[in-house]
Structures are given as structure tokens and as C-alpha cells.
Design a protein around this motif. Structure first.
Motif, PDB file in Angstrom:
ATOM      1  N   ARG A   1       0.817  -1.222   0.000  1.00  0.00           N
ATOM      2  CA  ARG A   1       0.000   0.000   0.000  1.00  0.00           C
ATOM      3  C   ARG A   1       0.848   1.268   0.000  1.00  0.00           C
ATOM      4  NH1 ARG A   1      -3.041  -2.906   4.698  1.00  0.00           N
ATOM      5  NH2 ARG A   1      -0.902  -2.686   5.388  1.00  0.00           N
ATOM      6  N   ALA A   2       2.136   1.169   0.366  1.00  0.00           N
ATOM      7  CA  ALA A   2       3.003   2.357   0.446  1.00  0.00           C
ATOM      8  C   ALA A   2       3.886   2.525  -0.792  1.00  0.00           C
ATOM      9  CB  ALA A   2       3.881   2.270   1.681  1.00  0.00           C
ATOM     10  N   VAL A   3       3.766   1.620  -1.748  1.00  0.00           N
ATOM     11  CA  VAL A   3       4.623   1.685  -2.945  1.00  0.00           C
ATOM     12  C   VAL A   3       4.333   2.945  -3.744  1.00  0.00           C
ATOM     13  CG1 VAL A   3       5.153   0.555  -5.133  1.00  0.00           C
ATOM     14  CG2 VAL A   3       4.961  -0.801  -3.063  1.00  0.00           C
ATOM     15  N   GLN A   4       3.073   3.271  -3.944  1.00  0.00           N
ATOM     16  CA  GLN A   4       2.717   4.441  -4.746  1.00  0.00           C
ATOM     17  C   GLN A   4       3.268   5.723  -4.127  1.00  0.00           C
ATOM     18  OE1 GLN A   4      -1.457   4.873  -5.607  1.00  0.00           O
ATOM     19  NE2 GLN A   4      -1.228   6.979  -6.296  1.00  0.00           N
TER      20      GLN A   4
ATOM     21  N   VAL B   1      11.129   3.783 -13.621  1.00  0.00           N
ATOM     22  CA  VAL B   1      10.984   2.743 -12.611  1.00  0.00           C
ATOM     23  C   VAL B   1      11.428   1.420 -13.220  1.00  0.00           C
ATOM     24  CG1 VAL B   1       9.351   1.444 -11.188  1.00  0.00           C
ATOM     25  CG2 VAL B   1       9.124   3.908 -11.405  1.00  0.00           C
ATOM     26  N   VAL B   2      12.327   0.731 -12.517  1.00  0.00           N
ATOM     27  CA  VAL B   2      12.756  -0.598 -12.923  1.00  0.00           C
ATOM     28  C   VAL B   2      12.394  -1.555 -11.794  1.00  0.00           C
ATOM     29  CG1 VAL B   2      14.694  -2.074 -13.531  1.00  0.00           C
ATOM     30  CG2 VAL B   2      14.603   0.251 -14.385  1.00  0.00           C
ATOM     31  N   ILE B   3      11.609  -2.559 -12.125  1.00  0.00           N
ATOM     32  CA  ILE B   3      11.189  -3.544 -11.142  1.00  0.00           C
ATOM     33  C   ILE B   3      12.089  -4.757 -11.287  1.00  0.00           C
ATOM     34  CG2 ILE B   3       9.302  -4.997 -10.333  1.00  0.00           C
ATOM     35  CD1 ILE B   3       7.396  -2.937 -11.621  1.00  0.00           C
ATOM     36  N   GLN B   4      12.778  -5.105 -10.205  1.00  0.00           N
ATOM     37  CA  GLN B   4      13.651  -6.279 -10.185  1.00  0.00           C
ATOM     38  C   GLN B   4      12.901  -7.383  -9.462  1.00  0.00           C
ATOM     39  OE1 GLN B   4      16.956  -4.618  -8.068  1.00  0.00           O
ATOM     40  NE2 GLN B   4      17.981  -3.975  -9.935  1.00  0.00           N
ATOM     41  N   ALA B   5      12.145  -8.151 -10.201  1.00  0.00           N
ATOM     42  CA  ALA B   5      11.330  -9.204  -9.605  1.00  0.00           C
ATOM     43  C   ALA B   5      12.074 -10.532  -9.661  1.00  0.00           C
ATOM     44  CB  ALA B   5       9.992  -9.319 -10.324  1.00  0.00           C
ATOM     45  N   ASP B   6      12.046 -11.254  -8.557  1.00  0.00           N
ATOM     46  CA  ASP B   6      12.632 -12.590  -8.508  1.00  0.00           C
ATOM     47  C   ASP B   6      11.816 -13.503  -9.414  1.00  0.00           C
ATOM     48  OD1 ASP B   6      14.597 -14.159  -6.375  1.00  0.00           O
ATOM     49  OD2 ASP B   6      13.036 -15.439  -7.246  1.00  0.00           O
ATOM     50  N   LYS B   7      12.463 -14.494 -10.006  1.00  0.00           N
ATOM     51  CA  LYS B   7      11.716 -15.378 -10.911  1.00  0.00           C
ATOM     52  C   LYS B   7      10.716 -16.246 -10.171  1.00  0.00           C
ATOM     53  CE  LYS B   7      15.895 -17.987 -11.711  1.00  0.00           C
ATOM     54  NZ  LYS B   7      16.658 -18.719 -12.723  1.00  0.00           N
TER      55      LYS B   7
ATOM     56  N   LEU C   1       3.835  -8.390  -8.702  1.00  0.00           N
ATOM     57  CA  LEU C   1       4.425  -7.621  -9.797  1.00  0.00           C
ATOM     58  C   LEU C   1       3.403  -6.660 -10.401  1.00  0.00           C
ATOM     59  CD1 LEU C   1       6.802  -7.113 -11.745  1.00  0.00           C
ATOM     60  CD2 LEU C   1       5.917  -8.996 -13.122  1.00  0.00           C
ATOM     61  N   ILE C   2       2.196  -7.122 -10.626  1.00  0.00           N
ATOM     62  CA  ILE C   2       1.149  -6.274 -11.210  1.00  0.00           C
ATOM     63  C   ILE C   2       0.756  -5.156 -10.250  1.00  0.00           C
ATOM     64  CG2 ILE C   2      -1.242  -6.240 -12.048  1.00  0.00           C
ATOM     65  CD1 ILE C   2       0.785  -7.523 -13.957  1.00  0.00           C
ATOM     66  N   LYS C   3       0.697  -5.454  -8.943  1.00  0.00           N
ATOM     67  CA  LYS C   3       0.366  -4.418  -7.967  1.00  0.00           C
ATOM     68  C   LYS C   3       1.425  -3.313  -7.960  1.00  0.00           C
ATOM     69  CE  LYS C   3      -2.403  -7.217  -4.851  1.00  0.00           C
ATOM     70  NZ  LYS C   3      -2.491  -7.870  -3.534  1.00  0.00           N
ATOM     71  N   VAL C   4       2.709  -3.681  -8.056  1.00  0.00           N
ATOM     72  CA  VAL C   4       3.784  -2.690  -8.083  1.00  0.00           C
ATOM     73  C   VAL C   4       3.722  -1.874  -9.378  1.00  0.00           C
ATOM     74  CG1 VAL C   4       6.292  -2.394  -8.154  1.00  0.00           C
ATOM     75  CG2 VAL C   4       5.271  -3.979  -6.523  1.00  0.00           C
ATOM     76  N   MET C   5       3.468  -2.531 -10.498  1.00  0.00           N
ATOM     77  CA  MET C   5       3.348  -1.804 -11.771  1.00  0.00           C
ATOM     78  C   MET C   5       2.179  -0.824 -11.733  1.00  0.00           C
ATOM     79  SD  MET C   5       4.232  -4.733 -14.586  1.00  0.00           S
ATOM     80  CE  MET C   5       4.108  -3.629 -15.970  1.00  0.00           C
ATOM     81  N   ASP C   6       1.040  -1.252 -11.188  1.00  0.00           N
ATOM     82  CA  ASP C   6      -0.113  -0.363 -11.073  1.00  0.00           C
ATOM     83  C   ASP C   6       0.189   0.829 -10.166  1.00  0.00           C
ATOM     84  OD1 ASP C   6      -1.726  -1.766 -12.800  1.00  0.00           O
ATOM     85  OD2 ASP C   6      -2.771  -2.879 -11.224  1.00  0.00           O
ATOM     86  N   ALA C   7       0.894   0.576  -9.065  1.00  0.00           N
ATOM     87  CA  ALA C   7       1.238   1.661  -8.147  1.00  0.00           C
ATOM     88  C   ALA C   7       2.167   2.663  -8.824  1.00  0.00           C
ATOM     89  CB  ALA C   7       1.889   1.093  -6.891  1.00  0.00           C
ATOM     90  N   ALA C   8       3.103   2.174  -9.648  1.00  0.00           N
ATOM     91  CA  ALA C   8       4.012   3.075 -10.362  1.00  0.00           C
ATOM     92  C   ALA C   8       3.252   3.937 -11.357  1.00  0.00           C
ATOM     93  CB  ALA C   8       5.105   2.275 -11.061  1.00  0.00           C
ATOM     94  N   ARG C   9       2.334   3.335 -12.074  1.00  0.00           N
ATOM     95  CA  ARG C   9       1.553   4.109 -13.042  1.00  0.00           C
ATOM     96  C   ARG C   9       0.598   5.069 -12.346  1.00  0.00           C
ATOM     97  NH1 ARG C   9       1.052  -0.838 -17.036  1.00  0.00           N
ATOM     98  NH2 ARG C   9       2.936  -0.433 -18.241  1.00  0.00           N
ATOM     99  N   ALA C  10       0.055   4.655 -11.210  1.00  0.00           N
ATOM    100  CA  ALA C  10      -0.817   5.559 -10.442  1.00  0.00           C
ATOM    101  C   ALA C  10      -0.020   6.732  -9.871  1.00  0.00           C
ATOM    102  CB  ALA C  10      -1.507   4.793  -9.318  1.00  0.00           C
ATOM    103  N   ALA C  11       1.276   6.532  -9.653  1.00  0.00           N
ATOM    104  CA  ALA C  11       2.144   7.602  -9.156  1.00  0.00           C
ATOM    105  C   ALA C  11       2.547   8.570 -10.263  1.00  0.00           C
ATOM    106  CB  ALA C  11       3.381   7.006  -8.500  1.00  0.00           C
ATOM    107  N   GLY C  12       2.183   8.268 -11.504  1.00  0.00           N
ATOM    108  CA  GLY C  12       2.489   9.168 -12.610  1.00  0.00           C
ATOM    109  C   GLY C  12       3.708   8.782 -13.417  1.00  0.00           C
ATOM    110  N   VAL C  13       4.284   7.616 -13.162  1.00  0.00           N
ATOM    111  CA  VAL C  13       5.444   7.147 -13.921  1.00  0.00           C
ATOM    112  C   VAL C  13       4.950   6.079 -14.885  1.00  0.00           C
ATOM    113  CG1 VAL C  13       7.728   6.128 -13.795  1.00  0.00           C
ATOM    114  CG2 VAL C  13       6.931   7.573 -11.928  1.00  0.00           C
ATOM    115  N   PHE C  14       5.027   6.379 -16.180  1.00  0.00           N
ATOM    116  CA  PHE C  14       4.546   5.435 -17.174  1.00  0.00           C
ATOM    117  C   PHE C  14       5.673   4.674 -17.854  1.00  0.00           C
ATOM    118  CE2 PHE C  14       1.226   8.600 -16.650  1.00  0.00           C
ATOM    119  CZ  PHE C  14       0.152   7.780 -16.374  1.00  0.00           C
ATOM    120  N   ASP C  15       6.916   5.037 -17.566  1.00  0.00           N
ATOM    121  CA  ASP C  15       8.070   4.319 -18.103  1.00  0.00           C
ATOM    122  C   ASP C  15       8.502   3.294 -17.056  1.00  0.00           C
ATOM    123  OD1 ASP C  15      10.189   3.453 -19.564  1.00  0.00           O
ATOM    124  OD2 ASP C  15      11.309   5.335 -19.497  1.00  0.00           O
ATOM    125  N   VAL C  16       7.855   2.135 -17.077  1.00  0.00           N
ATOM    126  CA  VAL C  16       8.105   1.069 -16.105  1.00  0.00           C
ATOM    127  C   VAL C  16       8.709  -0.107 -16.861  1.00  0.00           C
ATOM    128  CG1 VAL C  16       7.063  -0.470 -14.408  1.00  0.00           C
ATOM    129  CG2 VAL C  16       6.169   1.838 -14.712  1.00  0.00           C
TER     130      VAL C  16
END
Length: 136
Positions: free
Chosen positions: A83-86, A101-107, A114-129
Motif C-alpha cells: 500500500r506504500a509503494v505508490q 521505474v525498474v522492477i527487479q522481480a525474482d523469478k 508484480l502487477i500491484k507494483v506496476m499499477d502503483a508506479a503508473r498511479a504515481a504518474g510514472v509510465f516508463d516502467v
């Protein structure tokens, strides 16, 4: 009349090399190397990134988010709740608006996290994820 031989030898013994200019140069070089050094940013944990044949290196990856195999999210060497990622990404993006934003996700990480972090990044106004991967 000429100076005695003992006076000539005494003059040579009192001469010393001035070290001040060399110390000035070394100090200036030290300042130059400190200012021009590039510091490596880390998300906080090491992850086993998946391999990709088409992986491309990003030049301006300023906001790094790591997702561990247990679903833990790390930003700036601190564990963050989902909940604090955004809010954290908004703050980091305000400090550097050109950053991506670069997401380093473990395999072994779940796609849900991963989708929750991507959504939080886009909600924060960063579309280059981007998602980090190892070159195959």
C-alpha cells in the motif's frame, strides 16, 4: 675573495623541496574523483532475475523496486508494504522527474505482486516502467 668551502656545503644542506604544489594537485585530483564518481543504486536485496534473450540495458533507471521470492517489496534498502509503494514512487519521482521505474522481480515472485507494483508506479504518474531481466 672566495667563500670558504665549508660555507658552500652548508648552503646545499639547508635547501629542501617544496611539497605544497604537489599536495595541492593531489587534493584537486581527489575532489575531481569524488565529484565524478558514479554511485550504484540498489533496491535493497539481491534477486534471481529471469533470463531474456532480448534484454536491453536501461541508462536512466533511477527508481529501483525489488520483489523477493516471498513477495517482499524493497525500495531504497527498506522493506515497503504494497500500500506504500505508490507514495514512495511519487516521492522519488518528484526528486528526479526524468527517472524511470525498474522492477527487479525474482523469478519465483508471484505475478500478483508484480502487477500491484506496476499499477502503483503508473498511479504515481510514472509510465516508463520496466522489468529487469538477465541477458541470456
Amino acid at each position: 675573495m672566495r667563500a670558504p668551502l665549508s660555507a658552500i656545503f652548508q648552503e646545499e644542506e639547508t635547501e629542501e623541496i617544496n611539497m605544497t604544489p604537489m599536495l595541492d594537485v593531489v587534493f584537486i585530483m581527489l575532489i575531481f574523483f569524488i565529484v565524478t564518481a558514479s554511485f550504484v543504486k540498489e533496491a535493497g536485496i539481491d534477486v534471481n532475475r529471469p533470463e531474456a534473450a532480448t534484454a536491453v540495458k536501461k541508462q536512466r533507471a533511477n527508481i529501483l523496486v525489488a520483489i523477493s521470492n516471498e513477495g517482499q517489496i524493497w525500495i531504497n534498502k527498506r522493506q515497503i508494504d504494497v500500500r506504500a509503494v505508490q507514495a514512495n514512487i511519487e516521492r522519488l519521482h518528484a526528486e528526479n522527474p526524468q527517472g524511470t521505474v525498474v522492477i527487479q522481480a525474482d523469478k519465483e515472485a508471484t505475478t500478483d505482486t508484480l502487477i500491484k507494483v506496476m499499477d502503483a508506479a503508473r498511479a504515481a504518474g510514472v509510465f516508463d516502467v520496466s522489468i529487469a531481466a538477465q541477458e541470456a
